[in-house]
Design a protein around this motif. Structure first.
Motif, PDB file in Angstrom:
ATOM      1  N   LYS A 146       0.826  -1.213   0.000  1.00  0.00           N
ATOM      2  CA  LYS A 146       0.000   0.000   0.000  1.00  0.00           C
ATOM      3  C   LYS A 146       0.860   1.263   0.000  1.00  0.00           C
ATOM      4  O   LYS A 146       0.529   2.258  -0.660  1.00  0.00           O
ATOM      5  N   LEU A 170       2.099   1.645  -3.618  1.00  0.00           N
ATOM      6  CA  LEU A 170       1.056   2.109  -4.532  1.00  0.00           C
ATOM      7  C   LEU A 170       0.711   3.577  -4.294  1.00  0.00           C
ATOM      8  O   LEU A 170       0.504   4.346  -5.241  1.00  0.00           O
ATOM      9  N   ALA A 208       1.229   6.602  -7.366  1.00  0.00           N
ATOM     10  CA  ALA A 208      -0.101   6.753  -7.974  1.00  0.00           C
ATOM     11  C   ALA A 208      -0.088   7.657  -9.203  1.00  0.00           C
ATOM     12  O   ALA A 208      -0.891   7.478 -10.119  1.00  0.00           O
ATOM     13  N   ALA A 222      -9.357  -1.740  -9.396  1.00  0.00           N
ATOM     14  CA  ALA A 222      -8.214  -0.832  -9.415  1.00  0.00           C
ATOM     15  C   ALA A 222      -7.376  -1.031 -10.668  1.00  0.00           C
ATOM     16  O   ALA A 222      -6.871  -0.070 -11.260  1.00  0.00           O
ATOM     17  N   ASN A 266      -7.850   2.299  -4.213  1.00  0.00           N
ATOM     18  CA  ASN A 266      -7.055   2.674  -5.376  1.00  0.00           C
ATOM     19  C   ASN A 266      -7.857   2.675  -6.682  1.00  0.00           C
ATOM     20  O   ASN A 266      -7.353   3.116  -7.707  1.00  0.00           O
ATOM     21  N   ALA A 309      -8.158   6.161  -7.487  1.00  0.00           N
ATOM     22  CA  ALA A 309      -6.977   6.979  -7.214  1.00  0.00           C
ATOM     23  C   ALA A 309      -6.327   7.515  -8.476  1.00  0.00           C
ATOM     24  O   ALA A 309      -5.549   8.456  -8.430  1.00  0.00           O
TER      25      ALA A 309
END
Length: 402
Positions: free
Chosen positions: A197, A200, A204, A272, A394, A397
């Protein structure tokens, strides 16, 4: 029966004892094979004649030969790689490079078990020639692979009656080296859920965000590099993994399908991944407009800004840069796949679904392999688990076109 040992007197008066004996037929031509031996004394000649006849009758006789290790390995590789993939053939050749470096010029029949032990020690201490600091030791895994290939080759030499026995048969990797390799492997752990996490969140806005998600949903690097937009079905929410891979063989890119039917698998995309891939495709459309005629329309998902498809080594270097930028622990690119599969397993995804997701033919117990047939519906469980946990938050995101 006449005495097979003949007394020979040379011009200088020296006496020798000679015999000629049949040792079977040439397996290729079918012609009769004979050997001739000459000795100073009759007793030596009789002893050798009896040994050869005994071994010939048992089918274990090995005719003296001046074939070198290099010559034999050339012959063996030609036979062993006839029906294997190019990458596998290259692996065979590379594994035997240390053997050639240390023993290639030796007569095949002169090899002893001690020579193989010294070869293993040399590999572990100073055998590296590429892929690191030259002159440093190779890994125990590399030494074990070389030893395994040599054993296989020498088994063929025994079968073809080129050597009496396989001198590599009982040679092993030293215990200390094997224990050190196990300890190093134990220290190499994939990312935790928190590290995934963090990574990511840290990338992003990066161009390769969608590509990293593909690795983190369990695709192999070669599968990521070989994935084409035609393999991605946004309407169905699936992608075809393993239908095309891009690997390196002796510095060249080789494209092929996965080795097994299990490796060629349709996977439901977590939300995602779908969102990120749509954004990446939109971005590529903009890059295509800017590049104009210079853009290469290859159809691959992983391309640079002018459409050039990328190799696994390029992807590995770029992802390492992103790891450093995100401030996370550096792991092998392949460990991103391990992180995904470990997470799915610990979240209760069944063994058979996990194996199908990973593209492994063995789904666990025999009952599961025989009676359970995972389809797209079953695999949706894995996609939902990723969305609910590893990729939570995400799916929105990534902005379209970023």
């Amino acid at each position: 029966m006449p005495d097979p040992i003949k007394r020979i007197e040379l011009k200088d008066g020296t006496v020798r004892y000679r015999f000629v004996v049949d040792v079977g037929r040439d397996p290729e031509t079918g012609k009769r094979k004979q050997v001739t031996h000459t000795f100073d004394g009759k007793k030596e000649a009789k002893t050798e004649y009896a040994r050869i006849r005994h071994e010939t009758d048992r089918g274990t006789y090995v005719r003296p030969s001046k074939m070198t290790v290099d010559q034999f390995l050339d012959e063996w590789l030609t036979s062993a790689t006839r029906d294997v993939e190019e990458a596998t053939a290259a692996n065979y050749r590379h594994a035997l490079l240390p053997v050639r470096a240390q023993l290639g010029g030796r007569l095949l029949q002169s090899l002893a078990e001690g020579d193989i032990e010294r070869l293993v020690d040399w590999m572990l201490t100073e055998g590296r020639r590429r892929g690191g600091k030259p002159g440093s030791g190779l890994s125990a895994r590399s030494a074990r692979l070389t030893l395994g290939r040599l054993r296989t080759a020498l088994n063929v030499a025994v079968r073809r009656q080129l050597v009496v026995r396989n001198v590599a048969q009982f040679v092993t990797i030293p215990r200390a080296a094997a224990k050190a390799a196990l300890a190093a492997k134990a220290d190499r752990t994939p990312w935790t859920e928190a590290e995934v996490k963090t990574f990511l969140a840290g990338i992003a806005d990066e161009r390769l965000y969608a590509v990293c998600l593909l690795s983190l949903m369990g695709l192999r690097p070669a599968e990521v590099c070989g994935l084409r937009w035609s393999d991605v079905d946004f309407d169905a929410g699936t992608l075809a993994a393993g239908d095309n891979t891009r690997t390196l063989v002796d510095g060249r890119v080789v494209e092929k399908t996965a080795k097994s039917a299990a490796g060629r698998r349709g996977l439901p995309m977590p939300a995602a991944v779908t969102t990120a891939l749509k954004a990446f495709k939109t971005r590529q459309a903009s890059e295509k407009l800017r590049a104009g005629e210079a853009y290469q329309r290859t159809g691959y998902v992983l391309v640079d800004e002018i459409g050039e498809p990328q190799r696994p080594d390029w992807l590995r270097r770029r992802v390492y840069e992103l790891m450093a930028r995100a401030g996370v622990r550096k792991v092998r690119l392949y460990d991103a796949r391990h992180a995904c599969l470990t997470y799915l397993a610990t979240q209760g995804v069944t063994d058979v679904v996990l194996a199908a997701w990973a593209g492994h033919a063995d789904g666990g117990t025999l009952a599961k392999r025989v009676y359970v047939h995972p389809d797209l519906t079953h695999l949706q469980q894995a996609a939902k688990v990723l969305d609910a946990g590893l990729f939570a938050g995400n799916s929105t995101a990534v902005r379209e076109g970023v």
